[in-house]
Write a protein that holds these residues in place. Structure first.
Motif, short mmCIF file in Angstrom:
data_model
loop_
_atom_site.label_atom_id
_atom_site.label_comp_id
_atom_site.label_asym_id
_atom_site.label_seq_id
_atom_site.Cartn_x
_atom_site.Cartn_y
_atom_site.Cartn_z
N ALA A 18 -12.51 -10.51 0.74
CA ALA A 18 -13.97 -10.45 0.85
C ALA A 18 -14.44 -9.02 1.07
N ILE A 19 -13.51 -8.08 1.12
CA ILE A 19 -13.85 -6.66 1.25
C ILE A 19 -14.10 -6.12 -0.15
N PRO A 20 -15.26 -5.52 -0.41
CA PRO A 20 -15.63 -5.14 -1.78
C PRO A 20 -14.61 -4.25 -2.50
N PHE A 21 -14.01 -3.28 -1.81
CA PHE A 21 -13.14 -2.35 -2.51
C PHE A 21 -11.66 -2.76 -2.44
N GLN A 22 -11.40 -4.00 -2.05
CA GLN A 22 -10.03 -4.51 -2.08
C GLN A 22 -9.94 -5.66 -3.08
N ASP A 23 -8.78 -5.78 -3.70
CA ASP A 23 -8.59 -6.83 -4.69
C ASP A 23 -7.19 -7.42 -4.52
N TYR A 24 -7.12 -8.63 -4.00
CA TYR A 24 -5.84 -9.33 -3.90
C TYR A 24 -6.09 -10.83 -3.98
N ASN A 25 -5.10 -11.55 -4.41
CA ASN A 25 -5.11 -13.01 -4.42
C ASN A 25 -3.79 -13.48 -3.84
N LEU A 26 -3.86 -14.38 -2.87
CA LEU A 26 -2.67 -14.86 -2.19
C LEU A 26 -2.61 -16.38 -2.32
N SER A 27 -1.45 -16.89 -2.71
CA SER A 27 -1.28 -18.33 -2.86
C SER A 27 -0.06 -18.76 -2.07
N GLN A 28 -0.20 -19.85 -1.31
CA GLN A 28 0.90 -20.33 -0.48
C GLN A 28 0.95 -21.85 -0.53
N LYS A 29 2.12 -22.38 -0.87
CA LYS A 29 2.31 -23.83 -0.91
C LYS A 29 3.39 -24.22 0.07
N GLN A 30 2.99 -24.89 1.14
CA GLN A 30 3.94 -25.36 2.13
C GLN A 30 4.42 -26.77 1.78
N GLU A 31 5.44 -27.21 2.49
CA GLU A 31 5.97 -28.55 2.26
C GLU A 31 5.02 -29.56 2.91
N SER A 32 4.00 -29.95 2.16
CA SER A 32 2.98 -30.83 2.71
C SER A 32 3.17 -32.29 2.29
N ARG A 33 3.80 -32.54 1.14
CA ARG A 33 4.04 -33.93 0.73
C ARG A 33 5.35 -34.41 1.36
N ILE A 34 5.21 -35.28 2.36
CA ILE A 34 6.37 -35.75 3.12
C ILE A 34 6.28 -37.27 3.24
N PHE A 35 7.37 -37.95 2.93
CA PHE A 35 7.46 -39.40 3.08
C PHE A 35 8.28 -39.71 4.34
N ARG A 36 7.79 -40.65 5.13
CA ARG A 36 8.45 -41.00 6.38
C ARG A 36 8.61 -42.52 6.48
N LEU A 37 9.77 -42.93 6.96
CA LEU A 37 10.03 -44.34 7.26
C LEU A 37 10.45 -44.40 8.72
N THR A 38 9.66 -45.07 9.55
CA THR A 38 9.91 -45.10 10.99
C THR A 38 10.03 -46.54 11.48
N PHE A 39 10.87 -46.71 12.49
CA PHE A 39 11.05 -48.01 13.13
C PHE A 39 10.91 -47.82 14.63
N SER A 40 10.20 -48.74 15.26
CA SER A 40 10.02 -48.67 16.71
C SER A 40 10.18 -50.06 17.31
N TYR A 41 10.68 -50.07 18.54
CA TYR A 41 10.86 -51.34 19.25
C TYR A 41 10.51 -51.13 20.71
N ASN A 42 9.67 -52.00 21.26
CA ASN A 42 9.22 -51.91 22.63
C ASN A 42 10.04 -52.89 23.49
N PHE A 43 10.90 -52.30 24.35
CA PHE A 43 11.74 -53.13 25.22
C PHE A 43 11.01 -53.57 26.49
N GLY A 44 9.89 -52.90 26.79
CA GLY A 44 9.20 -53.16 28.04
C GLY A 44 8.32 -54.39 27.99
N SER A 45 7.79 -54.73 29.14
CA SER A 45 6.89 -55.86 29.25
C SER A 45 5.46 -55.39 28.99
N SER A 46 4.71 -56.19 28.23
CA SER A 46 3.32 -55.82 27.94
C SER A 46 2.43 -55.92 29.17
N GLY A 47 2.93 -56.57 30.23
CA GLY A 47 2.14 -56.72 31.44
C GLY A 47 2.28 -55.56 32.41
#
Length: 420
Positions: A369-398
């Protein structure tokens, strides 16, 4: 009272090879490595006390003290073909000490249809940054007062309005003060700034609520000495320096609308839209006045589906138009997330499949955004991630869940960066 200790052993080796257009080596490889062992120690304690005058009025008070020390021994070494040789021009040791003592008082009063809270916080800060190798010490001692005011007015059963004013301080991350150079490659690197000052923000907010479901908020924030990441180009060396520094100010005017909605008995949605204009300015940046402002639109929608008594699905999407960050402009970014869950064994067990950034579209792209500078920067991180999770509650709900203990050093811990 809390004591926290962070140890980070970070070592990166850079192998640079130089080829011509035919794919032939044109000079010997340049190999170097950087080691950045970091030690951060945080000791913090606080005491809070509430005195109820009656059922409609109370006084909240408290004191807090924190002491932080950091030690960073940056080592840069070049490989001469057989041995690693210390580069004294790049290596540096930096230590930092910070002590903050604070006290606050909030007076809370409820009337028939109005609630008012008045507050005042005082903070005394003493800090010392010592670049041992460069023999440069930066000391700061300052006292700040932060008033606050909040008013909530009920107009009727379904309508209420609110007004608030607050002021706060945001201090730099500890690693942002280190005068070290971190390389992404030979032509892109970042550098800490021991002269970096905290920023001060004053904010006003006016809100309207309808049936506790629809909320509309208008806000204004003015930040002095705003901390920002500046990208500086060197046209001779063809390099890009990522540098933390203070600009004079940032002003932001915003409007936000939040609306949850039950479309059917099995389909609910929550939508959040924000429109804001943000403007950065500085009387002198690289020898010239600087101003950078832009209108930005942000939208987030969450769709929740109850497929049956044990299966749910959720689809969320967000969009963010082009926006300004200090000395650069970021292009639009958008993405879609998806998740589906199934519970069984009397809802004690659950399995969930989720995908973040399903179409792999979240990509960071910025330009100057500085008038006398000219650059373009592109960055692609590992954003597409698939997850499979399992959970089990051993405690009492009370059985009631354990009450979460307040952390007196949370603010200081959040100023510790990972990686650097």
């Amino acid at each position: 009272m809390d004591y926290s200790r962070f140890n980070n052993e970070n070592s990166i080796t850079y192998t640079n090879q130089f080829y011509n257009a035919s794919g032939q080596l044109v000079k010997a490889p340049f190999i170097f490595r950087n080691g950045t062992p970091t030690r951060v120690k945080i000791l913090a304690g606080k005491v809070d006390y509430t005195y109820p005058f009656n059922s409609k009025m109370k006084l909240e008070t408290g004191v807090k003290s924190s002491y932080v020390t950091t030690d960073n021994d940056f080592r840069s070494e070049n490989f001469d073909g057989a041995n690693w040789v210390n580069d004294l021009t790049q290596s540096n040791r930096f230590t930092y000490k910070e002590r903050v003592n604070a006290a606050y008082a909030n007076l809370h009063k409820e009337f028939k249809s109005t609630t008012i809270q008045l507050g005042l916080r005082a903070e005394l800060t003493n800090s010392e940054g010592n670049s041992v190798t460069l023999q440069n010490v930066v000391k700061r001692n300052y006292l700040d007062l932060f008033p606050s005011l909040a008013i909530q007015q009920s107009l009727s059963k379904d309508h209420e309005i609110g007004f608030s004013y607050s002021s706060r301080i945001n201090r730099p991350d500890y690693q942002s003060l280190n005068p070290f150079i971190y390389f992404a490659d030979l032509y892109t690197f970042s550098k800490g700034n021991p002269q970096l000052k905290p920023e001060y923000a004053n904010s006003l907010e006016l809100s309207y609520g309808y049936k506790k479901t629809t909320n509309i908020t208008f806000g204004y924030i003015h930040t002095k000495d705003v901390m920002t990441t500046t990208l500086l180009t060197d046209t001779v060396k063809k390099t890009l320096l990522i540098y933390e520094q203070n600009l004079a100010s940032r002003s932001t005017v915003s409007m936000n609308v939040n609306r949850p909605l039950a479309i059917t008995s099995w389909w609910a949605t929550t939508n959040d839209a924000t429109l804001y204009y943000s403007r950065f300015s500085s009387p002198d940046l690289l020898g010239a006045p600087f101003k950078n402002g832009k209108l930005t639109f942000m939208m987030n929608t969450v769709q929740t589906f109850t497929l049956n008594g044990t299966m749910n699905a959720e689809l969320s999407a967000n969009y963010q138009s082009a926006q300004v960050f200090g000395t650069y402009v970021a292009r639009p970014i958008y993405g879609v997330d998806l998740g589906i869950s199934k519970s069984f064994a009397d809802k004690k067990a659950a399995i969930k499949l989720s995908a973040s950034d399903l179409f792999n579209t979240r990509k960071i792209r910025v330009k100057s955004a500085i008038p006398f500078q000219d650059y373009n920067l592109s960055q692609k991180q590992e954003s597409r991630i698939f997850r499979l999770t399992f959970s089990y509650n051993f405690g009492s709900s009370g059985v009631k869940a354990v009450r979460e203990r307040p952390n007196s050093s949370e603010v200081e811990q959040n100023r510790v960066k990972s990686g650097h």
